[in-house]
Structures are given as structure tokens and as C-alpha cells.
Scaffold this motif. Structure first.
Motif: not given
Length: 531
Positions: A178-179, A193-194, A201-204
Motif C-alpha cells: 500500500x501507500x 510502497x509500504x 513488520x512494517x517496511x518501505x
């Protein structure tokens, strides 16, 4: 001039940041979910000091949140500037879906919404060199292929061109890609994106292509930012935006959280962080690879606007308009509040503090672990009426000091909502008539509640931070301290008058210190040094 700065640059509930630059001024927007007005807009000359200049969504014709549930409403805005016009595109998840508004002056009135008939969330706009405008959003399972989809758009009407969206990229395998944001550099289209979900566990991640429609090749050192598996004080980093300053230096803003206690919790919300970015050959790289609470700047930044180490805010409600930091939960009922010579008046409406309807409620974000909030108010309750000061995440997770009546006598009670559980922790009788001071002191473990009337202090008790944290309360927002009034379902013509509100940072620890930590003497630096 600034040589080091402190993260987060917007502490408290300011998630999903997006930035654009016009000349030497940067503009930023963030998500607001069920809160009104929607989408605050900030400006800055040095990327460290951000002044709120308005909101993009200030009218019910732009944003109808009457039936919005907690953490519904406005998701992930993007701000862009093109040919003299600002565009803010976002998703109203409980309303019209994806839409955008425009303004010539970002601090002024924005247009009514223009709907974009493409699903998904986290929309973004991109203008190519040939003048074509593209709209991108994520679909979780459109056409059985999860990822980011693109379509050309008419920016005057919102009409989408072509038969169907073009699949751009699905990320590296993390959930919820997303994003999306698209940039063009050296004849390459870069898509950021994300993924991984807005949790630990969020990541770019990033990919690029020679054509905007793809095919996209992933960055060989993905993720370009993630704190997953680390012991860093900032966690859940993701939902990033890249941008370039006027001197060719690149930067990233993203969201992250600061935890307290163990098991980890966060209650201040997802905050906005800043990092310098270098291009390692053909791909961007975060300075130092990770976000830190204290960051070096690659070049001198203009001096900060204010040099105070501790944040303090006092509102005597003397102006004709509310300060921009105040929010309502959902659209306020017309006539339910007013500014008077003696303060802010809230009418006792039927919905209780734990109602998911329109409340007589107005709040500000808690932005520091260690804080002190005080209000002075006048209220003569009758029957079921109550008014006071609350701190909470949503309608089912809060603590409150309530002034109310029992058998014609005035009481102050510490009340709590823990999911479906309602508690009255402590209650004391107070004299009839006269102003009452209510106080909440917080640290990262406890809230401590007290009241003062006619020179006498009443200690009402304490309540756990954990019980109103995201990991317990759920959702995507952060804690607010709020003024409220309610008749708890009864007919009432009564109201509460709030004479003053004050909030200040009382921290002594590094994780909550907002000061600029290192500067050089501006007299020793050439005055023409620019960002």
C-alpha cells in the motif's frame, strides 16, 4: 543553524505523512480517521519546525463523519502541487471512497470533493513530463492480484481514462502492499510502497521501471527502510514519502511509533519521522540505514523558529476561532459548542462519553509520554448530567474525571472504560458552585488524576496507560485529552463552561525530549546558506 535534530518531527497521532515543496517552503499532510476537521496541513522552511496553517476538510459537505466508527473515515492523504494548484487526494473509507480537493492557498478554503472512481486506499497523484496525470492506489485483491494499480486521470474532473487499471507492482511478499508514491529520476520511474502491515513488520520497499506502466524491477537492497526485528526505540516504520529540497538533497518522511513497557505498547499514535536520504548509485538509501531519535543533517538547516526545550500550550479561548490543534470526534452538532468571553461552552448532549454518535467533545492530541493537562471549568450538574476531562483512544477505552450530581449534591468521579467494562474508581463530594480545576499527569505507565476547588486538592487515583493503548484498544489513531459534556440520554438545556486549558511536556527522559540537541552559532555561518 541546525546540525542535529530530534525525531519525531510531529510527535503524537500524525500518521501517513505526505510532503510537497513549493519554492523553499515544504507542505505536509497527515491522516485523521474519524476526527474533524480532517487532514491538517503544515508548512516549514527547515523541515524541523512545522506550523499548522489549516485543514483541508473543514465542512460537512467535504467530510461527513456522522456515522463513522472509530478508525474509519480519512486514510492516508497525499499532497501535490501542479501549475499553481495544490491537490490533496485521500480515501474516505466510510463515505465516498477515493477523492481529491484543490486549493490555490493551502491555508485557505479547499474545494468540495471530486470523486475518483477507482477502489483501494492510499491514493497518490503523479504528473509526468508530458503533462499527463496518473492516479495510483492499492487493491488488496482486485483481479486476484494484490498490489498497486495505476490509471491515467483527468485532474479537472477526476475521470479515469482507459478501460481498466494497470498493475504496477505487488511488493516483495509482505502483506498489504500500500501507500504508493511515484517519482521520476534520471529517466527512471521509481515506485515506493509500504508493506508488512502497519505493525512491527512494517517496511518501505521500492521498484523502478523505464515506463510508468512497468514492468517494475525491485530494489536489490529492499527494504530500503524497516526496523523489524531490531531493538531500536522507533518501531513499525513505513508509509514513506520521498522528496527533494531546492539544493538537491533528498529526504524521507514516514510513520513510526515509540513504545513503552513490556510487552510493548504504544498510545501516542503513529508519529511522523524525518530522515536524510542519499542515492547509492541508482537507488536511495537512508542515512545510517535506520531512523534514530537524534539524526545528523547532511547540510546545515535554517535555525529553528523557537528554541524552547519543553512544549507548553495554554488556551483561554479568547479568540473568535478555535486553535487549529483542536479536533471534534466526528462532525460536531451545530450549536453544540460556542466561544464566549469567559471560555468555551459545551452543551450537555444526550450521547454519553462511550457513544459512537456525535458527542459534545473536543480534544487535542497527547504528544508526550510525560505530560500535564489542566483545565478550569464551571458546571452545575443536575440529574444525569456530567462534564469534565477525559483521556482516551476511542469510545470504549478511556479514563475521565467527571463532575456530576447525586441527590442534588456535586461530586467528582474517576471513571474508566475498558472495552465493555465500565468502572467508577473513586468519587468525592465537592462544594456546590465555583470553578473546579481538573488535572491529569502522565508518564509511560500511569495517568494520575486530581481536582482542586476552593484551595483544596482531591486526589482521585490513577489508571494504567496500557488499557488505552493501541495494542488493547485497537485502531490506527492515538490518545486525545478532551473536554466533554453529556446528559447521558436525558433531556437537558444545561452546559459546561471551560475557562482555560493547558498542556505541557514535563519529560526528563531522552525518549520524550523535544529539544534541538546541536546547533552552530548562526553568526559564524554565512547568511546565504539555504536548505
Amino acid at each position: 543553524m541546525i546540525t542535529k535534530y530530534k525525531n519525531p518531527i510531529l510527535p503524537g497521532f500524525y500518521p501517513d505523512p505526505s510532503v510537497c515543496r513549493v519554492g523553499d517552503t515544504f507542505y505536509m499532510v497527515t491522516s485523521t480517521f474519524e476526527y474533524f476537521p480532517g487532514v491538517p496541513i503544515f508548512k516549514s522552511k527547515n523541515l524541523i519546525d512545522w506550523e499548522q496553517v489549516g485543514h483541508c476538510l473543514t465542512r460537512q459537505s467535504q467530510l461527513d463523519l456522522i456515522n463513522c466508527k472509530a478508525s474509519g473515515g480519512i486514510y492516508a492523504p497525499t499532497i501535490r502541487y501542479h501549475e499553481g494548484l495544490f491537490y490533496m487526494v485521500t480515501t474516505d473509507t466510510t463515505g465516498i471512497g477515493n477523492f481529491y480537493v484543490t486549493a490555490e492557498d493551502p491555508a485557505g478554503d479547499w474545494s468540495d470533493p471530486i470523486k475518483v472512481p477507482q477502489g483501494g486506499i492510499d491514493p497518490s497523484l503523479f504528473w509526468d513530463d508530458d503533462g499527463k496525470c496518473y492516479f495510483a492506489s492499492n487493491y488488496l485483491h482486485w483481479n486476484n492480484r494484490q498490489g498497486v494499480y495505476l490509471r491515467e486521470m483527468n485532474p479537472k474532473t477526476g475521470e479515469l481514462l482507459g478501460d481498466e487499471p494497470t498493475f504496477m507492482w505487488g511488493g516483495t511478499g509482505g502483506k498489504y502492499p500500500e501507500a504508493p508514491h511515484t517519482y521520476k529520476k534520471n529517466n527512471w520511474y521509481y515506485l515506493i510502497i509500504a508493506e508488512g502491515g502497519t505493525e512491527f513488520t512494517h517496511a518501505v520497499t521500492m521498484a523502478r521501471a523505464k515506463e510508468i506502466t512497468g514492468p517494475y524491477e525491485p530494489c536489490p537492497h529492499n527494504p530500503i527502510l524497516s526496523h523489524r526485528g531490531s531493538s531500536l526505540p522507533i518501531q513499525s516504520t513505513g508509509h514513506a514519502e520521498l522528496f527533494e529540497d531546492q539544493n538537491g538533497q533528498w529526504w524521507m518522511v514516514c510513520l513510526g511509533v515509540r513504545h513503552s513497557q513490556y510487552p510493548f505498547i504504544h498510545h501516542l499514535g503513529r508519529e511522523t519521522y524525518l530522515a536524510p536520504v542519499n542515492w547509492d548509485g541508482e537507488w536511495p538509501q537512508i542515512q545510517g540505514d535506520f531512523l534514530q531519535l537524534c539524526m545528523d543533517v547532511p547540510q546545515l538547516l535554517p535555525a529553528p523558529v523557537a528554541k524552547q526545550n519543553k512544549f507548553e500550550y495554554t488556551d483561554n479561548f479568547a479568540d473568535h476561532e478555535l486553535d487549529l490543534g483542536w479536533n471534534f470526534r466526528r462532525n460536531p452538532i451545530p450549536g453544540s459548542w460556542s466561544l464566549e468571553s469567559q471560555g468555551l461552552r459545551l452543551k450537555c448532549l444526550k450521547p454519553a462519553l462511550d457513544s459512537n454518535h456525535q458527542l459534545s467533545w473536543i480534544g487535542r492530541r497527547q504528544q508526550h509520554f510525560d505530560s500535564q493537562t489542566e483545565i478550569n471549568m464551571s458546571f452545575d450538574p443536575k440529574n444525569l448530567e456530567e462534564a469534565g476531562l477525559s483521556v482516551g483512544m476511542n469510545e470504549n477505552h478511556w479514563h475521565a474525571i467527571a463532575i456530576h450530581a447525586i441527590d442534588g449534591k456535586r461530586f467528582i468521579t474517576l471513571k474508566r472504560a475498558l472495552g465493555s467494562i465500565r468502572l467508577e474508581v473513586n468519587s468525592v463530594q465537592i462544594p456546590a458552585g465555583g470553578e473546579v480545576k481538573l488535572k491529569i499527569i502522565s508518564n509511560d505507565i500511569w495517568y494520575i488524576f486530581s481536582a482542586e476547588i476552593q484551595g483544596k486538592t482531591y486526589e482521585l487515583g490513577q489508571a494504567e496507560v496500557r488499557h488505552i493503548a493501541t495494542e488493547v484498544a485497537g485502531g490506527f489513531t492515538g490518545v486525545y485529552t478532551a473536554l466533554y459534556a453529556s446528559s447521558n440520554g436525558a433531556k437537558s438545556a444545561n452546559s459546561a463552561l471551560f475557562h482555560s486549558f493547558s498542556y505541557k511536556d514535563i519529560s526528563t527522559r531522552a525518549h520524550d525530549d523535544r529539544s534541538i540537541v546541536s546547533m552552530v552559532n548562526p553568526d559564524l555561518v554565512a547568511t546565504n546558506i539555504a536548505l
